[in-house]
Design a protein around this motif. Structure first.
Motif, PDB file in Angstrom:
ATOM      1  N   VAL A  77       0.849  -1.197   0.000  1.00  0.00           N
ATOM      2  CA  VAL A  77       0.000   0.000   0.000  1.00  0.00           C
ATOM      3  C   VAL A  77       0.884   1.246   0.000  1.00  0.00           C
ATOM      4  O   VAL A  77       1.863   1.329   0.740  1.00  0.00           O
ATOM      5  CB  VAL A  77      -0.932   0.003   1.220  1.00  0.00           C
ATOM      6  CG1 VAL A  77      -1.639   1.353   1.356  1.00  0.00           C
ATOM      7  CG2 VAL A  77      -1.959  -1.111   1.104  1.00  0.00           C
ATOM      8  N   THR A  78       0.549   2.208  -0.854  1.00  0.00           N
ATOM      9  CA  THR A  78       1.247   3.497  -0.892  1.00  0.00           C
ATOM     10  C   THR A  78       0.191   4.587  -0.748  1.00  0.00           C
ATOM     11  O   THR A  78      -0.647   4.758  -1.627  1.00  0.00           O
ATOM     12  CB  THR A  78       2.009   3.668  -2.214  1.00  0.00           C
ATOM     13  OG1 THR A  78       1.096   3.594  -3.312  1.00  0.00           O
ATOM     14  CG2 THR A  78       3.064   2.568  -2.376  1.00  0.00           C
ATOM     15  N   THR A  79       0.206   5.304   0.361  1.00  0.00           N
ATOM     16  CA  THR A  79      -0.885   6.237   0.643  1.00  0.00           C
ATOM     17  C   THR A  79      -0.429   7.384   1.531  1.00  0.00           C
ATOM     18  O   THR A  79       0.618   7.303   2.195  1.00  0.00           O
ATOM     19  CB  THR A  79      -2.044   5.496   1.334  1.00  0.00           C
ATOM     20  OG1 THR A  79      -3.127   6.408   1.581  1.00  0.00           O
ATOM     21  CG2 THR A  79      -1.590   4.901   2.651  1.00  0.00           C
ATOM     22  N   GLN A  82      -2.553   7.579   7.057  1.00  0.00           N
ATOM     23  CA  GLN A  82      -2.031   6.639   8.037  1.00  0.00           C
ATOM     24  C   GLN A  82      -3.135   5.867   8.752  1.00  0.00           C
ATOM     25  O   GLN A  82      -2.933   4.731   9.190  1.00  0.00           O
ATOM     26  CB  GLN A  82      -1.185   7.391   9.065  1.00  0.00           C
ATOM     27  CG  GLN A  82      -0.471   6.496  10.071  1.00  0.00           C
ATOM     28  CD  GLN A  82       0.459   7.290  10.963  1.00  0.00           C
ATOM     29  OE1 GLN A  82       0.512   8.507  10.895  1.00  0.00           O
ATOM     30  NE2 GLN A  82       1.194   6.596  11.814  1.00  0.00           N
ATOM     31  N   ALA A  85      -4.074   2.003   8.141  1.00  0.00           N
ATOM     32  CA  ALA A  85      -3.039   0.968   8.217  1.00  0.00           C
ATOM     33  C   ALA A  85      -3.579  -0.343   8.787  1.00  0.00           C
ATOM     34  O   ALA A  85      -3.292  -1.426   8.275  1.00  0.00           O
ATOM     35  CB  ALA A  85      -1.867   1.464   9.054  1.00  0.00           C
ATOM     36  N   GLY A  88      -5.528  -2.311   6.387  1.00  0.00           N
ATOM     37  CA  GLY A  88      -4.645  -2.874   5.373  1.00  0.00           C
ATOM     38  C   GLY A  88      -4.036  -4.184   5.804  1.00  0.00           C
ATOM     39  O   GLY A  88      -3.986  -5.148   5.031  1.00  0.00           O
ATOM     40  N   TYR A  89      -3.596  -4.270   7.035  1.00  0.00           N
ATOM     41  CA  TYR A  89      -2.968  -5.501   7.503  1.00  0.00           C
ATOM     42  C   TYR A  89      -3.984  -6.630   7.676  1.00  0.00           C
ATOM     43  O   TYR A  89      -3.638  -7.799   7.578  1.00  0.00           O
ATOM     44  CB  TYR A  89      -2.195  -5.244   8.795  1.00  0.00           C
ATOM     45  CG  TYR A  89      -0.931  -4.449   8.550  1.00  0.00           C
ATOM     46  CD1 TYR A  89       0.059  -4.932   7.698  1.00  0.00           C
ATOM     47  CD2 TYR A  89      -0.745  -3.201   9.133  1.00  0.00           C
ATOM     48  CE1 TYR A  89       1.213  -4.201   7.448  1.00  0.00           C
ATOM     49  CE2 TYR A  89       0.405  -2.466   8.887  1.00  0.00           C
ATOM     50  CZ  TYR A  89       1.379  -2.971   8.047  1.00  0.00           C
ATOM     51  OH  TYR A  89       2.526  -2.246   7.795  1.00  0.00           O
ATOM     52  N   VAL A  93      -1.902  -7.171   3.428  1.00  0.00           N
ATOM     53  CA  VAL A  93      -0.954  -6.437   2.595  1.00  0.00           C
ATOM     54  C   VAL A  93       0.451  -6.657   3.158  1.00  0.00           C
ATOM     55  O   VAL A  93       0.634  -6.889   4.354  1.00  0.00           O
ATOM     56  CB  VAL A  93      -1.284  -4.930   2.547  1.00  0.00           C
ATOM     57  CG1 VAL A  93      -2.694  -4.707   2.028  1.00  0.00           C
ATOM     58  CG2 VAL A  93      -1.088  -4.265   3.903  1.00  0.00           C
ATOM     59  N   ASP A  95       3.111  -4.488   3.118  1.00  0.00           N
ATOM     60  CA  ASP A  95       3.612  -3.334   3.867  1.00  0.00           C
ATOM     61  C   ASP A  95       2.754  -2.128   3.555  1.00  0.00           C
ATOM     62  O   ASP A  95       1.962  -2.132   2.605  1.00  0.00           O
ATOM     63  CB  ASP A  95       5.077  -3.068   3.514  1.00  0.00           C
ATOM     64  CG  ASP A  95       5.855  -2.412   4.660  1.00  0.00           C
ATOM     65  OD1 ASP A  95       5.205  -1.838   5.562  1.00  0.00           O
ATOM     66  OD2 ASP A  95       7.098  -2.480   4.648  1.00  0.00           O
ATOM     67  N   TYR A  96       2.925  -1.083   4.362  1.00  0.00           N
ATOM     68  CA  TYR A  96       2.105   0.113   4.286  1.00  0.00           C
ATOM     69  C   TYR A  96       3.049   1.308   4.229  1.00  0.00           C
ATOM     70  O   TYR A  96       3.639   1.693   5.239  1.00  0.00           O
ATOM     71  CB  TYR A  96       1.212   0.168   5.527  1.00  0.00           C
ATOM     72  CG  TYR A  96       0.059   1.142   5.493  1.00  0.00           C
ATOM     73  CD1 TYR A  96      -1.230   0.713   5.181  1.00  0.00           C
ATOM     74  CD2 TYR A  96       0.249   2.477   5.791  1.00  0.00           C
ATOM     75  CE1 TYR A  96      -2.292   1.599   5.164  1.00  0.00           C
ATOM     76  CE2 TYR A  96      -0.807   3.379   5.773  1.00  0.00           C
ATOM     77  CZ  TYR A  96      -2.080   2.929   5.469  1.00  0.00           C
ATOM     78  OH  TYR A  96      -3.133   3.805   5.457  1.00  0.00           O
TER      79      TYR A  96
END
Length: 231
Positions: A77-79, A82, A85, A88-89, A93, A95-96
């Motif tokens: 993830v590229t964002t 924050q 996060a 996302g996990y 994913v 990494d964040y």
């Protein structure tokens, strides 16, 4: 090659990620996608190993897109947000990355994604080879090496010396941190200051191991594990 997509509605994000990936010969960009629907269309006909995914996009949000995929590839993830996060996990994913992120932070995420057995296409010979790649930061530059070239690793105060079949790398790190980035099946710690590649061991004699032209000690606490290799 590691085939990847960039899914982001910002052109500058594409330029940064592609610029980082272009520094590595193992990365192959398959398509620039500027929204998730465009990515869905592409993935219906093609397979990739890795996706760089933005969250806040028009038409379809990043995580909503991810939930539609039955067998998603690895995702970084590229964002700029924050607060997402944790979600996302829960979606597994890799990494964040919080924008703006440095090249060093990007490499850390990429090392996670390309660690052994992490890329979905491991049944492909080329992908298997790519999964063995590792980046080392030494002498103010990042160098990509193959884990199979590592002979042994030596702790040296605040530094670690990585002896390969081609050259020596000295990096500022702990030996325990390096070991975490190596496959346990291929490496073994034989002394508090030495970790060796199993495939490169030539001779085990008493409390010593010979690898190439080097003779290394076997510590008392590690002798039992070494003996298991002999039987």
């Amino acid at each position: 090659m590691i085939k990847y997509l960039i899914i982001d509605d910002e052109h500058i994000a594409h330029d940064i990620i592609k610029g980082y990936c272009d520094k590595m010969h193992s990365m192959q960009l398959m398509k620039h996608c500027y929204d998730a629907l465009e990515a869905l269309d592409y993935l219906r006909e093609h397979q990739v190993d890795l996706i760089f995914l933005d969250i806040n996009m028009p038409k379809l949000k990043g995580f909503e897109f991810l939930k539609t995929l039955k067998n998603p590839p690895k995702v970084i993830v590229t964002t700029a947000y924050q607060e997402y996060a944790l979600e996302g996990y829960t979606l597994d994913v890799i990494d964040y990355l919080l924008k703006p992120f440095s090249f060093e932070r990007f490499l850390k995420a990429l090392n996670k994604a390309t660690a052994e057995k992490s890329i979905n296409s491991l049944d492909n010979t080329n992908s298997m080879e790519e999964s063995e790649l590792l980046f080392l930061y030494s002498e103010k530059k990042h160098t990509q090496i193959n884990r199979n070239d590592i002979l042994y690793i030596e702790a040296a105060g605040n530094y670690v010396k990585i002896h390969t079949s081609k050259e020596l790398f000295t990096i500022r790190d702990k030996i325990s941190n390096i070991v975490k980035r190596l496959p346990e099946a291929k490496f073994i710690q034989v002394h508090k200051s030495f970790v060796v590649s199993k495939q490169h061991i030539n001779i085990v004699e008493g409390n010593r191991i010979r690898i190439a032209d080097s003779i290394l000690p076997i510590g008392k606490l590690y002798k039992e594990e070494v003996n298991k290799l002999l039987h």
